[in-house]
Design an enzyme around this catalytic site. Structure first.
Site, mmCIF file in Angstrom:
data_model
loop_
_atom_site.group_PDB
_atom_site.id
_atom_site.type_symbol
_atom_site.label_atom_id
_atom_site.label_comp_id
_atom_site.label_asym_id
_atom_site.label_seq_id
_atom_site.Cartn_x
_atom_site.Cartn_y
_atom_site.Cartn_z
ATOM 1 C CE LYS A 1 -2.019 2.994 2.106
ATOM 2 N NZ LYS A 1 -1.903 4.446 1.733
ATOM 3 C CD GLU B 1 13.083 4.246 9.063
ATOM 4 O OE1 GLU B 1 13.391 4.134 7.867
ATOM 5 O OE2 GLU B 1 12.819 5.325 9.622
ATOM 6 C CB CYS C 1 12.749 9.138 9.011
ATOM 7 S SG CYS C 1 13.698 7.969 8.035
ATOM 8 C CD GLU D 1 9.513 12.890 12.300
ATOM 9 O OE1 GLU D 1 8.449 12.294 12.482
ATOM 10 O OE2 GLU D 1 10.522 12.357 11.790
HETATM 11 O O1 LIG Z 1 18.768 4.251 3.799
HETATM 12 C C1 LIG Z 1 17.869 3.476 4.109
HETATM 13 O O2 LIG Z 1 17.959 2.225 4.004
HETATM 14 C C2 LIG Z 1 16.610 3.995 4.650
HETATM 15 O O3 LIG Z 1 15.802 3.193 5.066
HETATM 16 C C3 LIG Z 1 16.372 5.411 4.658
HETATM 17 C C4 LIG Z 1 15.279 5.890 5.328
HETATM 18 C C5 LIG Z 1 14.919 7.256 5.254
HETATM 19 C C6 LIG Z 1 13.757 7.653 5.815
HETATM 20 O O4 LIG Z 1 13.245 8.860 5.707
#
Ligand SMILES: O=C(O)C(=O)/C=C/C=C/O
Length: 486
Positions: free
Chosen positions: A181, A257, A291, A390
């Site tokens: 999704k 994450e 992030c 954030e």
């Molecule tokens: O670099 C990565 O594997 C990753 O997961 C980056 C994440 C960024 C999130 O905003």
């Protein structure tokens, strides 16, 4: 806006190897954040489409996919990576049209990393071994791996293809089937990705894609569906809590994450020019919509003024504007709603007693599009909301500190724990400080330097679990220990 030969696409669901509209024909408009103009329409999925997709994924678990050898699966994964590179220009344009990010960024980071995610995991799967344990001369134990089953992948809008493939590649490498999704704001590269999987030889039903929204829509239906075994989600912490509640009913395995409010700690002994060059990226790349962005900058007091002078001077040089202009360093924020949220925090910063040292406004001459100047705020303290929450935009706060103990206490005083950067040339201090920061990833004298074999993810309310290398296989496969009596 500079035109390209690549045209935006309308987006259908991809279920059981076919592109299909919603059963009720519902669609929603896809908007270009850089122009506020309509790019096309997107099929709006819900529980009915998720049901069809999950049925297809379950059936495909016992179809040709299951019978394939690892080498056959690896060949298909490599082909997916190859096809992403073959369509890199098209994917880069579509990603920039959807997100507002500059095309040099989607073309140099997002799309190449999406291909590399597939090439990396197709290689990595060859290295996976399982454990065996000898119990004297009584028994021998050995572990075998098998797929978890049907995985729900819920992907964010900031690095749409990079983050979708970061999950999709290992999920397929481990032999699972998936229902994806994508974020409703960024449907186009996800749709092309489904086509690429089909063209690479992924059997029907192994990869399914349903567009739609979160609550009361496709997202909620996917997290609640009893025949979905696991969910991997990247996005905001608040959404993560909602998904966890929905997944609890069927006890789904979760990999999260989530959000971050990442510190960037600069000691006076660091090389300021080197610090500034990277800090411009960790503060404002992708419009600050990453992030991992270092949105809380802490500078040792003796270097504070020198840092601010250089940082502001360099930030002033960043061109904000057309994502298709090679000079653009900062494109458009993702949506009107997000633009209001980010500018709301800038107003709050002033109310909380902060000083907008640079930026904070819509750039002159850019009346259309969700454009915002990169913004540097000083004069705030640790209990301010702008320092704790954030923002997910091109907005950073800069705070001086005097001692290692003081700055460590401050940066750990947060419910987030995703990433951090530390700048110092003192070897022992680098290791000492990095080891005391409560985050899943700590970069020393760099930022966003990624080795995909390493554990990636956050602690506290920044995530659950780690992905990357063997950690991805820990999540995307089930282990059985078999004990043979001798
Ligand atoms: O670099 C990565 O594997 C990753 O997961 C980056 C994440 C960024 C999130 O905003």
């Amino acid at each position: 806006m500079q035109q390209t030969k690549v045209k935006p696409i309308d987006c259908l669901h991809f279920i059981n190897g076919q592109f299909v509209p919603s059963l009720d024909g519902k669609t929603f408009d896809n908007i270009n954040p850089a122009t506020e103009e309509k790019l096309g329409t997107v099929a709006e999925g819900g529980a009915a489409e998720i049901e069809l997709a999950v049925q297809a994924a379950r059936k495909a678990l016992n179809g040709p996919w299951k019978k394939m050898t690892a080498n056959e699966r690896i060949a298909i994964l490599r082909k997916v990576g190859d096809l992403i590179l073959e369509r890199k220009e098209e994917l880069s344009v579509l990603e920039s049209l959807d997100t507002g990010k500059p095309t040099w960024l989607s073309g140099s980071i997002d799309i190449p990393r999406a291909a590399y995610n597939f090439h990396f995991f197709s290689d990595y799967i060859r290295t996976i071994t399982n454990e065996a344990t000898q119990m004297d001369d009584v028994a021998i134990n050995y572990a075998i791996r098998r797929p978890v089953g049907v995985i729900g992948l819920i992907n964010p809008w900031n690095l749409p293809l990079l983050l979708m493939t970061w999950k999709l590649a290992p999920a397929l490498a481990a032999g699972n089937t998936v229902v994806m999704k994508p974020a409703e704001l960024t449907p186009m590269t996800a749709t092309v990705m489904a086509e690429i999987c089909r063209d690479a030889g992924v059997p029907d039903g192994v990869v399914n894609l349903v567009h739609g929204f979160g609550p009361n829509s496709a997202g909620a239906a996917l997290t609640e569906h009893p025949d979905v075994n696991a969910i991997s989600f990247t996005g905001e912490t608040t959404t993560g809590k909602i998904i966890m509640a929905a997944a609890a009913k069927s006890l789904k395995r979760l990999s999260y994450e989530l959000g971050g409010k990442n510190p960037n700690v600069i000691f006076a002994d660091s090389n300021l020019d080197e610090v500034i060059e990277t800090t411009l990226k960790s503060s404002f790349i992708n419009q600050g919509e990453v992030c991992l962005c270092g949105s809380r900058i802490y500078v040792e007091r003796s270097a504070y003024e020198a840092f601010l002078d250089k940082f502001v001077a360099k930030t002033k040089e960043l061109v904000v504007g057309d994502p298709f202009d090679a000079k653009t360093k900062v494109g458009a924020l993702i949506s009107e709603e997000h633009y209001e949220r980010v500018t709301g925090y800038i107003k709050l910063a002033v109310e909380e007693g902060g000083t907008i040292l640079h930026g904070g406004k819509r750039p002159a001459g850019l009346e259309k599009g969700y454009y915002l100047e990169p913004t540097i705020i000083t004069g705030l303290t640790r209990d301010c909301r702008v320092v704790k929450e954030e923002i997910f935009g091109p907005v950073v706060t800069v705070i001086p500190f005097d001692t290692e103990e003081e700055v460590l206490e401050q940066i750990n005083d947060t419910h987030y724990g995703l990433s951090a950067s530390v700048w110092t040339n003192d070897l022992r201090r680098a290791h000492r400080v990095a080891g005391q920061i409560e985050a899943g990833i700590v970069w020393v004298n760099t930022w966003f330097l990624r080795d995909l074999r390493t554990p990636f993810g956050g602690m506290k309310q920044s995530g659950i679990g780690r992905e990357g290398g063997v950690h991805s296989f820990e999540f995307y496969s089930e282990l059985t220990n078999i004990c043979i009596k001798l």
